[in-house]
Design a protein around this motif. Sequence first.
Motif, PDB file in Angstrom:
ATOM      1  N   SER A 179       0.834  -1.204   0.000  1.00 32.84           N
ATOM      2  CA  SER A 179       0.000   0.000   0.000  1.00 32.84           C
ATOM      3  C   SER A 179       0.864   1.247   0.000  1.00 32.84           C
ATOM      4  O   SER A 179       0.592   2.214  -0.719  1.00 32.84           O
ATOM      5  CB  SER A 179      -0.924  -0.004   1.210  1.00 32.84           C
ATOM      6  OG  SER A 179      -1.978  -0.908   1.025  1.00 32.84           O
ATOM      7  N   MET A 183       2.128   1.958  -3.429  1.00 28.08           N
ATOM      8  CA  MET A 183       1.115   2.559  -4.289  1.00 28.08           C
ATOM      9  C   MET A 183       0.893   4.029  -3.950  1.00 28.08           C
ATOM     10  O   MET A 183       0.760   4.874  -4.837  1.00 28.08           O
ATOM     11  CB  MET A 183      -0.209   1.795  -4.164  1.00 28.08           C
ATOM     12  CG  MET A 183      -1.115   2.116  -5.335  1.00 28.08           C
ATOM     13  SD  MET A 183      -2.843   1.894  -4.949  1.00 28.08           S
ATOM     14  CE  MET A 183      -3.184   3.444  -4.224  1.00 28.08           C
ATOM     15  N   HIS A 184       0.831   4.323  -2.652  1.00 22.74           N
ATOM     16  CA  HIS A 184       0.629   5.715  -2.270  1.00 22.74           C
ATOM     17  C   HIS A 184       1.733   6.606  -2.819  1.00 22.74           C
ATOM     18  O   HIS A 184       1.485   7.725  -3.286  1.00 22.74           O
ATOM     19  CB  HIS A 184       0.573   5.856  -0.741  1.00 22.74           C
ATOM     20  CG  HIS A 184      -0.595   5.146  -0.135  1.00 22.74           C
ATOM     21  ND1 HIS A 184      -0.652   4.840   1.195  1.00 22.74           N
ATOM     22  CD2 HIS A 184      -1.736   4.687  -0.678  1.00 22.74           C
ATOM     23  CE1 HIS A 184      -1.780   4.218   1.448  1.00 22.74           C
ATOM     24  NE2 HIS A 184      -2.472   4.109   0.318  1.00 22.74           N
ATOM     25  N   PHE A 192     -10.608   2.947  -4.593  1.00 20.48           N
ATOM     26  CA  PHE A 192     -10.201   2.451  -3.278  1.00 20.48           C
ATOM     27  C   PHE A 192     -11.034   1.258  -2.887  1.00 20.48           C
ATOM     28  O   PHE A 192     -12.029   0.916  -3.532  1.00 20.48           O
ATOM     29  CB  PHE A 192     -10.369   3.529  -2.214  1.00 20.48           C
ATOM     30  CG  PHE A 192      -9.635   4.798  -2.510  1.00 20.48           C
ATOM     31  CD1 PHE A 192     -10.318   5.999  -2.585  1.00 20.48           C
ATOM     32  CD2 PHE A 192      -8.271   4.792  -2.728  1.00 20.48           C
ATOM     33  CE1 PHE A 192      -9.643   7.173  -2.872  1.00 20.48           C
ATOM     34  CE2 PHE A 192      -7.600   5.946  -3.016  1.00 20.48           C
ATOM     35  CZ  PHE A 192      -8.284   7.161  -3.090  1.00 20.48           C
ATOM     36  N   ASP A 250      -6.688   0.297  -5.163  1.00 20.61           N
ATOM     37  CA  ASP A 250      -6.210  -0.229  -3.876  1.00 20.61           C
ATOM     38  C   ASP A 250      -7.241  -1.186  -3.318  1.00 20.61           C
ATOM     39  O   ASP A 250      -8.251  -0.771  -2.755  1.00 20.61           O
ATOM     40  CB  ASP A 250      -5.968   0.937  -2.916  1.00 20.61           C
ATOM     41  CG  ASP A 250      -5.272   0.480  -1.645  1.00 20.61           C
ATOM     42  OD1 ASP A 250      -4.948   1.353  -0.814  1.00 20.61           O
ATOM     43  OD2 ASP A 250      -5.050  -0.736  -1.479  1.00 20.61           O
ATOM     44  N   VAL A 266      -3.279  -2.915  -6.311  1.00 19.15           N
ATOM     45  CA  VAL A 266      -2.719  -3.562  -5.120  1.00 19.15           C
ATOM     46  C   VAL A 266      -3.749  -4.548  -4.620  1.00 19.15           C
ATOM     47  O   VAL A 266      -4.921  -4.207  -4.488  1.00 19.15           O
ATOM     48  CB  VAL A 266      -2.408  -2.511  -4.036  1.00 19.15           C
ATOM     49  CG1 VAL A 266      -2.205  -3.174  -2.672  1.00 19.15           C
ATOM     50  CG2 VAL A 266      -1.199  -1.696  -4.418  1.00 19.15           C
TER      51      VAL A 266
END
Lengths: 271, 856
Positions: free
Chosen positions: A65, A68-69, A109, A184, A216
């Motif tokens: 995560s 990805m952020h 998300f 995500d 992800v």
Amino acid sequence: MSHPASYPTPSEHARAQSPAAVRSLALTKTYGRGEASVTALDGVEVAFARGAFTAIMGPSGSGKSTLMHCLAGLDTPSSGQVWLGDTELTALRDTELTTLRRERIGFVFQAFNLLPVLDARANMVLPMELAGASPDPAWTDAVVARLGLADRLTHRPHELSGGQQQRVAVARALLPRPDVIFADEPTGNLDSRSGAEVLGLLRSSVRETGQTVVMVTHDPIAASYADRVVLLGDGRLVGELSDPTADDVIDALRRLELGGSIAGPSSNGGR
Amino acid sequence: MWKTTLAQIRAHGGRLIASCLAIVIAVGFVVATLVLSESANATITRAVGAQYVDTDAVVVPDVGPESPTPSGGSAPGEPSLDELVPRVVELDAVAAVAADAEAFVQALVPGTSGSQYVTVESIAVDEALRWQRLSEGRLPDRAGEVAVSARAGAQVGDTISITFYPAVSSDDPGAIEPGSASAPEPSTEEATVVGVVDLSGDPTAGLRGRYFATPEQVTGWGGTEPTQLRIAANDGADVGDLIESVRSLVDGAGITGTVLTGQEQAAERASSLTGNTIALATFLLIFGSIAVFVAGLVIANTFSVLLAQRTRELALLRCVGATARQVRRGVLGEAAITGFGASALGVGVGIGLAAVVSAIASGVESPIPLGALSIPLYTVLAGLAIGTLVTVLSALAPSKAATRVSPLAALRPMDHAPLRSKRGLVRLAIGLGLFLPGFALMVLGVTIGEILIALPGEMLSALGALLLLQRVIPPVVALAGRLIGGPGGVPAKLAAGNATRNPRRTAATATALLIGVTLTTGLLVGAASTRVTAAADLDRTYPTDVIVATYDQWIPASLADQLRTVENVDSAVALVSTDATASIDGPIQPIQAFGVDLGAAGDTVRAADSLPGPGQVTVNRGLARSQGLAEGDPVTFDHEDNTVTLSAHLVDAYDDLVMSREDLLTLDPEAGTGQIWLRVSDDLTAEQNTEVINEITDLATQAVPSVDVSGLISVRLAVDSILDVLLMVVTGLLGIAVVIALIGVGNTLALSVIERRQENGLMRALGLTRGQLRGLLAWEALLVAGVAAVLGVVAGSVYGLAGAAAVLSETDEVIIDFPVLQVLAVIVVATAAGVLASVLPARRAARTSPVAAMAN
């Protein structure tokens, strides 16, 4: 639901840029100080191809995560660089990053994707409205049709099922035709049927319009929809798979957790 | 962004109601004040101007500063306006001239007891300049006839007896001493009422009756020389030229005066009367500004709580590409729309309130003139502007905080900003930056006694104190939490932990209550001190309830004993007196001196300071100032062969020179009783007071027919009751601000419970029973409210005392009275209110199933 090739793909000049839609160089992210510091990412170098569906996988705490952020410009790394096409994200200030998020990056998300106060249509066009741009009506209609949302446009999120909400989120991500869509855990809250729907939609957007998607996930089945799976362990890149099946992914994960590497045999034998 | 903003308002409108209500009340107050003030001014102007409606030019003589009556004709030594009239009439442009004169007479109306003092005004000879509107009958056209105003209580056809003093020559204007040798004797004549004049809307109509008669009759009744000349011009004549010509006539006749247009004169007369309404309006607007200030605080608090609840939404917006500026603009847009809507409503409420007050006032013949409502555009615009501006300004700080939400907050739970962070330090700095100068300003205002400086200082320092207290509240709550942990059991311990875990939320909840408690306490403490100080001041000014005095013979010694037996007389003391001469540094004057038994007088007099000490003599402060006398200066008294020198003791009370009995007897061993001072019981009704005074008067008159009994107690009680009314009004006005603050409390507490749905759901899932959850929320409310109440009481006491000191600065000595019981009651009530406000939300929280609460 497929309208092959009659819609513009991510622009030609974007293709003419580097072949990687997004990549990172020596990406490191540490939290905390001194003894309490945690290294979430340790010098990660990875590139994601244009027009491909890539999944980032790894056990909990692997840093997927966080990666990805950082790639999406939502978080700043402690050191290293992130490039979105020819633009260096890590050199941009907040306002510039924000502007980027409207047009060149899309998000889906796991939960809380939509503003509860807006209806589905308003949620879909929100990023473009923030940019002051109006969406191309033909493209909008196509996306709406492809995602099967035509009769849901005036409904508020609490009037939609989980799957429908995620579909609206995907539509929102597709509408500006961004360089990359980051997802995500998009199916984390969905039942298997809705989940399959959403994944199918993501994949078809890649196939039909050449959209780049980076997802992800911890779900091997979801990962199997991807063209390529990148594996993270303890903040480092530990392997990758090409066009894997769900079983391939499960095997790879197991080997990771048992401490071996992907390439070699496990020390404990198969189970 | 607009769509999102509007959608937010539509969806969460309910949560904004508290802010709206606060603005509606504050704006309504301000608008009502402005509208009433305007209406009063308009009514006055119209009434005063009625006289000058058809008048084109007015000649007003300048009366010198020594003239005793403000409207007594031209300055002494100058020709009267009468002499000007024939010359003015000759001017081509002039159509008519009226010389307005007045006479002051006593009128006895049949069927009423006691004569009234009334003014008789002359009517213009020429119809063109007659402005009086008749509601009955006609205007008089010869001597022996009058028209009256409604106040006089006379009907058409009644015969009124008029008592008057024939005119004195203009060399001796003003005060005629009754009984002095040169004064003319009063005469009485009869006059018939031929008409009733309609004076509705005139602010002076209610004070005493106004009569109207022909100019000849006015002169016959001792009328003064004309006080003004009103001139009507021919149609088409140029007023400017007319004024010039008249002016040159005035100068030519050797009269000092001004020539104005009718409108200018009306405006002049009106402005002296409207001065009072402006003062009243300013007074009310002070409270209006306090209400607006409190509303602003409530809004800031509410918005910060609301935005804290919307963190995830804001983060999502940031994720999909809203810049910080867009987010801030969205929040401010919400504030602006809310503020504007609420202000519009508030303007309506204010106008409605003004209409109600105006209707009541005109029905009741109050001294405040209110005819029709006058609603100039600026009052509406002011109301809208103030409300919207305050809302937006109050939302500025919360909106800045909203922009600092990181997009990641949408993806993971928020990290609470620790107080030691940069943000916390900035708050501390701003808090100090506001508090210290504000406090200094307040102290300055208190020291120099200017409420208009002290008040902004108080507001500024209050803002700063609020910011500082927000940092103090969480640690104090933690401390208090340790105290309740034992007796309260598990819920109490959890509550203590909860309250400290989220300092922002605790501070926000406490703030709303803090504001309300501070205001209420400030009010109570300020009012108590004001009351006590003013009462003491009153006692010093009127220390003796009843004075029985003679000026030409002694009072028999037995009278004092007799009077002591009258019901409700608490004590009496006799004063010896003598004629003497006194000298202070200069000319010797004949005076009357009094001596009082200092021991006995202590019980009779209400302010010990108004008595002379041994070796002192009381001198009235005003008299002392005019003689250039300071405290302690020597005054020498001579009587026949005796001389006594005493030091002056300045007092606010009586004019008489009072020394100790011993000293006076030294001056004149044969002095007899010249005055008796009496003290009447406290807490009597007005009727009982009148009875006592009447009985005293009867007894005293029997003993000494020429006695003079003055019941100062009536004056003291009248002023006292005015003070009570004033304090009640002030309390009511501040009460409005308290109401606004309470709205904020209820709202914040409710929101804070809603905000924790997930936490509460989790605890229920983990095994906290419904009862325990309700108990937990109640303990938390108790803790936070209790701390806020105590802190608020401390702050309120400081501000209340400062405010009282600033207002009372003109009195010599400010007495601080701390109403301990009332303040304790405030703490208890505030804490209870806080707990009560959380009951409903707590019940709702307890009823929700754990799973539903934890789901998003």
